[in-house]
Design a protein around this motif. Structure first.
Motif, short mmCIF file in Angstrom:
data_model
loop_
_atom_site.label_atom_id
_atom_site.label_comp_id
_atom_site.label_asym_id
_atom_site.label_seq_id
_atom_site.Cartn_x
_atom_site.Cartn_y
_atom_site.Cartn_z
N PRO A 20 -1.60 9.91 1.85
CA PRO A 20 -1.84 9.03 3.06
C PRO A 20 -1.24 9.37 4.34
O PRO A 20 -0.17 9.89 4.29
CB PRO A 20 -1.30 7.61 2.59
N LEU A 63 -0.82 4.94 -10.32
CA LEU A 63 -0.01 4.15 -9.80
C LEU A 63 0.07 2.82 -10.62
O LEU A 63 0.95 2.09 -11.00
CB LEU A 63 -0.05 3.64 -8.39
N ARG A 98 7.47 -0.75 -3.35
CA ARG A 98 7.66 0.54 -2.64
C ARG A 98 6.29 0.96 -1.75
O ARG A 98 5.35 0.35 -2.08
CB ARG A 98 8.02 1.71 -3.70
N ARG A 99 6.48 1.93 -1.13
CA ARG A 99 5.60 2.39 -0.21
C ARG A 99 5.33 3.82 -0.86
O ARG A 99 6.22 4.43 -0.95
CB ARG A 99 5.48 2.10 1.19
N VAL A 100 3.82 4.47 -0.95
CA VAL A 100 3.65 5.74 -1.10
C VAL A 100 3.74 6.47 0.20
O VAL A 100 2.95 6.25 1.12
CB VAL A 100 2.28 5.99 -1.66
N LEU A 101 4.74 7.43 0.29
CA LEU A 101 4.86 8.21 1.41
C LEU A 101 3.76 9.27 1.21
O LEU A 101 3.37 9.86 2.58
CB LEU A 101 6.30 8.88 1.70
N PRO A 107 2.69 5.47 5.62
CA PRO A 107 2.97 4.93 4.35
C PRO A 107 2.05 3.96 3.84
O PRO A 107 1.69 2.97 4.42
CB PRO A 107 4.38 4.41 4.46
N VAL A 108 1.71 3.82 2.63
CA VAL A 108 0.80 2.69 2.04
C VAL A 108 1.74 1.94 0.73
O VAL A 108 2.27 2.95 -0.04
CB VAL A 108 -0.42 3.23 1.71
N SER A 109 1.67 0.55 0.73
CA SER A 109 2.14 0.03 -0.29
C SER A 109 1.55 0.44 -1.69
O SER A 109 0.45 0.62 -1.89
CB SER A 109 2.01 -1.48 -0.10
N VAL A 110 2.74 0.68 -2.60
CA VAL A 110 2.11 1.16 -4.32
C VAL A 110 1.08 0.24 -4.81
O VAL A 110 0.05 0.53 -5.03
CB VAL A 110 3.50 1.20 -4.92
N ALA A 111 1.25 -1.23 -4.62
CA ALA A 111 0.64 -2.40 -5.06
C ALA A 111 -0.69 -2.32 -4.34
O ALA A 111 -1.74 -2.31 -5.05
CB ALA A 111 1.01 -3.53 -4.97
N LEU A 171 3.09 1.01 -12.49
CA LEU A 171 3.29 -0.55 -12.36
C LEU A 171 3.38 -1.23 -13.71
O LEU A 171 4.06 -2.14 -13.83
CB LEU A 171 2.17 -0.89 -11.38
N LEU A 188 -2.23 0.39 -3.08
CA LEU A 188 -3.04 1.85 -3.34
C LEU A 188 -3.67 1.68 -4.68
O LEU A 188 -4.70 1.83 -5.08
CB LEU A 188 -2.31 2.76 -2.89
#
Ligand SMILES: Cc1cc2nc3c(=O)[nH]c(=O)nc-3n(C[C@H](O)[C@H](O)[C@H](O)COP(=O)(O)OP(=O)(O)OC[C@H]3O[C@@H](n4cnc5c(N)ncnc54)[C@H](O)[C@@H]3O)c2cc1C
Ligand SMILES: Cc1cc2nc3c(=O)[nH]c(=O)nc-3n(C[C@H](O)[C@H](O)[C@H](O)COP(=O)(O)OP(=O)(O)OC[C@H]3O[C@@H](n4cnc5c(N)ncnc54)[C@H](O)[C@@H]3O)c2cc1C
Lengths: 428, 402
Positions: free
Chosen positions: A410, B311, B324-327, A413-417, B315, A419
């Motif tokens: 991305p 992911l 968290r956020r994916v960078l 930054p994008v939220s894990v949830a 989870l 995505l």
């Protein structure tokens, strides 16, 4: 199967102009904007519930009114998604979007894409630029436009380029004129360039309006003045200023810095006008030429897409002439305001995300690969992925920050949830 | 390149026939963790070393991987045994200062989410114990104590307390910074040049670089150099990196390795869409989450469907990741051999050529040790462990019988 839309990313003047042009030709448009409103860098509207409009030249107000009217007239063909961030294109050719409203990522396959994500601000680093109280002028302008209120206390504007007097005028009109505007260039030393600038009527009348506003509030505009350091001082900042050979300190509350703008390309797919899904860039995101040119450039990109899809003629030559005029103007302006680069001291912070200094940058091998700069240098590795530090590094190393290829998603930054909740629309 | 009969070993008395007055000059192809380690130890022994990389240090798998220095994840047999040697080598290098600050001890938790997975984890634990590894059973309550927030589906776990972590690119950088080997970036080797049956140098573009011996440590790039296209296959792995969950040190007290990862490692599942899940808490406070195992894919691109699948698995195992956020996402290419074992040893036909490749998903763990041993082979010394299972000879034999 639905008809796949033409994707337009960014609803500034370039994106709005592209979207309207395509919809007017009868094709469906998906218009994506990360903010909660359309308008882009220049036409940013006040946040909801706030009526204060920041002063803008009438020409810009008219241009935006015309664009919004056109979007309105074709509304049934334009799907607008605000608070939605374009995340890039993955290896399967899926365009990815982070819907912040629904907290989910969705993927689409458009017929063509016009990416009009605008410019990023650049700064020239000095010790202390990362301190609280220091902010980019563009960031301060966004706050001003959204809240209608200027920051409180003494403000200093410093750096280079036309945004400085523009913002100074807006701050003055909003009730808190800056204590000074410091321009690092010395335009009076470039009389030929100045003479050429004087021939560009629209931007110069805008500049004249700003100059009048500054004069009315007695804001000094000092050329050849450079900030060399900022240090914390009580609630505010002690700013060291160099003019020629002399150094002087100035106490302020806010230091707003800016050194021009550059196309925002971090993570943006490479242009591919002849690809199976044509990808075009438009506006400041292609070439930073300013707001008027962005409107022309959005239309140019739209015409090119329409021609590719067999829907229309190529762009009108008048658009190309207008773009060339803007290019000449920007080049002349750059010549008038050019200033010697200053090598910042080794301890100067370069990468804010990972806390990397100029000394860390200098320690890299001159022929260091993209991997080494990113992984071992930790430059361009943090949350901004080099969007902000990239131009600084390019200026200091004398070569662009190598980018990952293919561009990485991305790009924000994008939220894990979000995505993990990816939805893929394969009906198109 | 003219093949010669597989001649006498390199343990000769007259190191590559060089006069002993001038130091041995070794061309090392590939500046990944393996090439960097070999170069470091060769230079330390007095050899002159030129490292050549098509791009630059850590440009291959070494810079696009996780860094589990893990015995817990290894297949029983030679890999498990060699990983124990390799991990001990890390500990030694950490203690003598070479890897100081870069290698960190931490536990691996092998976690099961179904009854079948629990059986697999138990079997693997037994294999580890048989190899001499410390294995601690942890019940769900104890595990929740160690890793608060763990998913409801986790039913059984084993702790392997002696594992560790190191970032491949940091180890590579340290090995290079502490040696006098000269590095040539943007130097793709196109050929190993042979004269009278032994290596006499390498060709880089149109240039000939003379050398007394050559080490091929070029990851997947070793295949075209050695004609091993049938034996080495690329296996792409996609991963995601998050933002920081803690400001100093790992956010959780150990490395989470799902049974799905063991299943892939033990060869129980072979499927390009299989996710072998690991959740690795980095020293920066970030999480590294992986990964896919995609055979015959050597590109570095990532796709949203795969990353999203990773992911979702992550989870389920560790729900607090939702905050968290994916960078970024990235992909690395593992170099896998046909029989799943690395290839380390003397070239079966070409004198003066040593091979060290095929480390698949284990080269950060094995790399420094294997590089040091490749250096020993080049210097005519015996390796520090029994590497016979890794000998390139095994494929020469297969070829001969085919
Ligand atoms: C900080 C700043 C201040 C400026 N101030 C002035 C001024 O005072 N006067 C003046 O004449 N000109 C100013 N300019 C220049 C002028 O704004 C631009 O020339 C003009 O707005 C360019 O139009 P554009 O459509 O190309 O880009 P923009 O107007 O920047 O529009 C780009 C749009 O894309 C959106 N976007 C970006 N990335 C994504 C993403 N990943 N996903 C979804 N949406 C995204 C942005 O939110 C934005 O709305 C300024 C530029 C900048 C950067
Ligand atoms: C997603 C992923 C996760 C992983 N996780 C782990 C883990 O947790 N623990 C672990 O132990 N291992 C892990 N690995 C495996 C590990 O990364 C590799 O086994 C290891 O990095 C291999 O190192 P190398 O030096 O053999 O090869 P590489 O690092 O691939 O280096 C080869 C180098 O050779 C260069 N090269 C290639 N061809 C030429 C040529 N013709 N001329 C010159 N130079 C050339 C390349 O540019 C490259 O720099 C993982 C791998 C991946 C992809």
């Amino acid at each position: 199967m639905r008809e796949a839309p033409i994707l337009v990313v960014g609803a500034g003047p370039a994106g709005a102009s592209a979207a309207a042009t395509i919809a007017e030709a009868g094709l469906p448009v998906l218009l994506i904007e990360q903010r909660d409103q359309l308008g882009g860098a220049i036409h940013r509207q006040p946040a909801a519930g706030n009526e204060e409009h920041v002063w803008r030249p009438a020409r810009h107000r008219r241009n935006w009114a015309a664009l919004t009217a056109r979007l309105q007239a074709s509304a049934e063909r334009i799907e607008i998604r605000t608070e939605t961030i374009f995340l890039g294109v993955d290896s399967e050719g899926r365009f990815l979007f982070d819907d912040r409203h629904e907290a989910c990522v969705f993927a689409r396959r458009p017929r063509a894409a016009i990416i009009a994500v605008g410019a990023i601000e650049t700064i020239r680093p000095f010790p202390g630029w990362e301190l609280p109280g220091v902010m980019t002028a563009g960031g301060a302008q966004v706050l001003l436009k959204e809240t209608g209120r200027p920051p409180e206390g003494p403000i200093l504007l410093a750096g280079g380029g036309p945004l400085l007097p523009a913002l100074a005028a807006q701050l003055a009109k909003a009730g808190n004129p800056p204590v000074a505007v410091l321009e690092r260039g010395r335009p009076w030393n470039a009389p030929a360039a100045l003479a050429r600038l004087a021939l560009s009527w629209a931007p110069m009348s805008e500049a004249a309006a700003y100059a009048a506003a500054l004069a009315a509030s007695r804001v000094p505009y000092r050329c050849g003045a450079v900030v060399t350091q900022a240090e914390p001082d009580g609630d505010g900042l002690k700013v060291s200023i160099r003019v020629g050979e002399t150094q002087e300190p100035l106490l302020v509350r806010h230091l707003l810095i800016h050194d021009g703008i550059a196309p925002n390309r971090t993570g943006i797919p490479l242009p591919d006008p002849d690809g199976a899904v044509p990808i075009l860039l438009a506006g400041d995101g292609r070439e930073a030429l300013g707001a008027d040119a962005a409107i022309l450039d959005g239309r140019r990109a739209a015409m090119q897409v329409l021609a590719r899809l067999g829907h229309a003629e190529r762009g009108a030559p008048s658009d190309e002439r207008g773009l060339q005029r803007a290019r000449d103007f920007q080049a002349t302006l750059a010549r008038a305001l050019q200033a010697e680069p200053i090598v910042p001291p080794p301890e100067t912070l370069i990468c804010r995300c990972e806390g990397r200094s100029h000394a860390d940058l200098a320690a890299l091998a001159p022929d260091a690969s993209a991997r080494e700069i990113r992984l071992m240098g930790r430059f361009g590795l943090g949350a901004c992925q080099g969007r902000f530090c990239g131009p600084m590094i390019a200026a200091l190393r004398g070569q662009p920050l190598p980018t990952a290829s293919p561009p990485r998603w991305p790009l924000r930054p994008v939220s894990v949830a979000a995505l993990a909740r990816l939805t893929i629309d394969e009906t198109e | 390149m003219k093949p010669t009969r597989f001649g006498p070993s390199l343990y000769g008395t007259n190191r590559f026939g060089m006069a002993s007055s001038s130091p041995l000059h070794v061309a090392v192809i590939g500046t990944g963790i393996v090439g960097a380690s070999a170069a470091h130890f060769l230079a330390a022994a007095g050899a002159r070393v030129t490292l050549l990389d098509a791009s630059g240090p850590a440009a291959g798998a070494t810079g696009a991987s996780d860094g589990a220095v893990s015995v817990a994840s290894k297949r029983p047999g030679p890999m498990m045994d060699l990983a124990r040697h390799a991990r001990a080598f890390y500990v030694r290098c950490e203690q003598d200062g070479l890897f100081r600050g870069l290698f960190h001890r931490r536990s691996t938790f092998l976690v099961a989410r179904t009854a079948i997975e629990a059986d697999l984890v138990a079997q693997h634990g037994a294999d580890l114990a048989a190899a001499g590894e410390r294995v601690v059973e942890v019940d769900r309550a104890a595990l929740l104590d160690r890793i608060p927030g763990l998913g409801a589906s986790v039913c059984a776990a084993l702790e392997i307390p002696d594992d560790g972590h190191a970032l491949g690119y940091e180890i590579t950088e340290r090995l290079l910074a502490t040696s006098r080997a000269s590095i040539r970036r943007n130097a793709p080797v196109s050929e190993i040049v042979m004269r009278a049956g032994r290596a006499c140098g390498v060709a880089v573009r149109n240039e000939f670089l003379p050398a007394d011996a050559v080490l091929v440590a070029a990851g997947i790039g070793s295949a075209p150099l050695l004609g091993l296209g049938e034996i080495l296959i690329p296996r792409k792995g996609q991963m995601a990196v998050t933002d920081r969950a803690s400001v100093a040190g790992p956010a959780i007290d150990g490395h989470l390795m799902a049974a799905s990862y063991l299943a892939a490692k033990r060869g129980i599942v072979r499927d390009n869409s299989h996710i072998g899940l690991v959740i690795d808490p980095l020293m920066t406070g970030q999480f590294l989450i992986g990964g896919s195992r995609e055979d015959h894919r050597s590109d570095h691109s990532t796709d949203a469907a795969t990353i999203a699948a990773i992911l979702r698995e992550a989870l389920d195992l560790y729900p607090p990741l939702a905050a968290r956020r994916v960078l970024r996402s990235f992909a690395g290419v593992r170099t896998a051999s046909r029989d799943g074992l690395p290839i380390v040893g003397l070239h079966p036909h070409y004198a003066g050529v040593v091979i060290a490749t095929g480390f698949e998903g284990d080269g950060i763990c094995l790399g420094p040790f294997m590089g040091a041993n490749a250096a020993r082979l080049l210097l005519g010394e015996r390796p520090e462990a029994d590497l016979s299972a890794l000998s390139p000879q095994r494929f020469a034999r297969v070829e001969a019988h085919a």
